[in-house]
Design a protein around this motif. Structure first.
Motif, PDB file in Angstrom:
ATOM      1  N   VAL A 148       0.182  10.995  -1.594  1.00 39.55           N
ATOM      2  CA  VAL A 148       1.360  10.548  -0.855  1.00 39.55           C
ATOM      3  C   VAL A 148       1.839   9.212  -1.421  1.00 39.55           C
ATOM      4  N   ALA A 149       3.148   9.002  -1.409  1.00 42.19           N
ATOM      5  CA  ALA A 149       3.744   7.780  -1.949  1.00 42.19           C
ATOM      6  C   ALA A 149       3.426   6.572  -1.072  1.00 42.19           C
ATOM      7  N   LEU A 150       3.280   5.420  -1.728  1.00 40.49           N
ATOM      8  CA  LEU A 150       3.057   4.142  -1.049  1.00 40.49           C
ATOM      9  C   LEU A 150       4.210   3.201  -1.365  1.00 40.49           C
ATOM     10  N   THR A 151       4.349   2.145  -0.569  1.00 44.25           N
ATOM     11  CA  THR A 151       5.340   1.112  -0.836  1.00 44.25           C
ATOM     12  C   THR A 151       4.627  -0.232  -0.923  1.00 44.25           C
ATOM     13  N   ALA A 152       5.334  -1.204  -1.442  1.00 44.46           N
ATOM     14  CA  ALA A 152       4.769  -2.542  -1.626  1.00 44.46           C
ATOM     15  C   ALA A 152       4.601  -3.257  -0.293  1.00 44.46           C
ATOM     16  N   ASP A 153       3.549  -4.096  -0.220  1.00 47.60           N
ATOM     17  CA  ASP A 153       3.371  -5.048   0.865  1.00 47.60           C
ATOM     18  C   ASP A 153       3.523  -4.412   2.250  1.00 47.60           C
ATOM     19  N   ALA A 154       2.794  -3.287   2.469  1.00 48.13           N
ATOM     20  CA  ALA A 154       2.946  -2.557   3.735  1.00 48.13           C
ATOM     21  C   ALA A 154       1.626  -1.929   4.165  1.00 48.13           C
TER      22      ALA A 154
ATOM     23  N   PRO B  50      -0.035   0.540  -5.953  1.00 48.59           N
ATOM     24  CA  PRO B  50      -0.061   1.890  -6.511  1.00 48.59           C
ATOM     25  C   PRO B  50       1.158   2.692  -6.053  1.00 48.59           C
ATOM     26  N   GLU B  51       1.617   3.567  -6.924  1.00 48.49           N
ATOM     27  CA  GLU B  51       2.738   4.435  -6.585  1.00 48.49           C
ATOM     28  C   GLU B  51       2.340   5.416  -5.486  1.00 48.49           C
TER      29      GLU B  51
ATOM     30  N   LEU C 293      -4.919  -2.422  -3.604  1.00 47.79           N
ATOM     31  CA  LEU C 293      -4.983  -2.114  -2.179  1.00 47.79           C
ATOM     32  C   LEU C 293      -5.689  -3.268  -1.484  1.00 47.79           C
ATOM     33  N   SER C 294      -5.163  -3.691  -0.356  1.00 48.59           N
ATOM     34  CA  SER C 294      -5.820  -4.747   0.415  1.00 48.59           C
ATOM     35  C   SER C 294      -6.987  -4.188   1.212  1.00 48.59           C
TER      36      SER C 294
ATOM     37  N   ARG D 113      -0.641  -4.629   1.650  1.00 47.49           N
ATOM     38  CA  ARG D 113      -0.115  -5.970   1.927  1.00 47.49           C
ATOM     39  C   ARG D 113      -0.555  -6.964   0.847  1.00 47.49           C
ATOM     40  N   HIS D 114       0.367  -7.847   0.524  1.00 46.34           N
ATOM     41  CA  HIS D 114       0.188  -8.897  -0.480  1.00 46.34           C
ATOM     42  C   HIS D 114       0.307  -8.361  -1.908  1.00 46.34           C
TER      43      HIS D 114
END
Length: 134
Positions: free
Chosen positions: A91-97, A46-47, A128-129, A39-40
């Motif tokens: 594992v893949a990450l997405t933005a702001d989640a 990161p990918e 990473l938050s 988040r934010h």
């Protein structure tokens, strides 16, 4: 270049950090839930992420030794007092989640092992938050 199976970037670039779990870590019941929060971070996330764990008995291994051994997680030629094992495969990450991974869904490997420290590796870099381990 992307891996044809996973769709993730093939890159030697990564950032990592070692974290000591509070209250002595996870007992023999292990890790049931991991949350990785981006988040934010809308443009600099990161990918992908990978998380490894270890169980270091403080009577035999210091926190400094754990941190030093984390640098050799992927080096099979290095001998260490600390055994690192995968908890969350890359594992893949997405933005702001907020990304939640549950043992009951088969996403956490070695989830029933005791864990005192984790190594969080992000590929290739980003923000990473929070990282939460239950």
């Amino acid at each position: 270049r992307k891996d044809p199976v996973t769709g993730l970037q093939e890159t030697p670039l990564m950032d990592w950090s070692t974290l000591k779990l509070g209250l002595g870590g996870a007992s023999e019941e292990g890790i049931s839930r991991i949350i990785v929060d981006t988040r934010h971070f809308k443009g600099n996330f990161p990918e992908s992420v990978r998380i490894d764990g270890c169980c270091a008995n403080p009577a035999f291994v210091t926190d400094d030794e754990v941190c030093a051994s984390a640098d050799t997680v992927y080096d099979s030629s290095h001998v260490s007092k600390v055994e690192w094992f995968p908890l969350l495969n890359r594992v893949a990450l997405t933005a702001d989640a907020e990304h939640e991974f549950l043992r009951e869904n088969g996403l956490i490997e070695n989830g029933r092992r005791a864990v005192t420290h984790i190594r969080v590796s992000i590929f290739p870099d980003g923000g990473l938050s929070r990282v939460r381990v239950y």
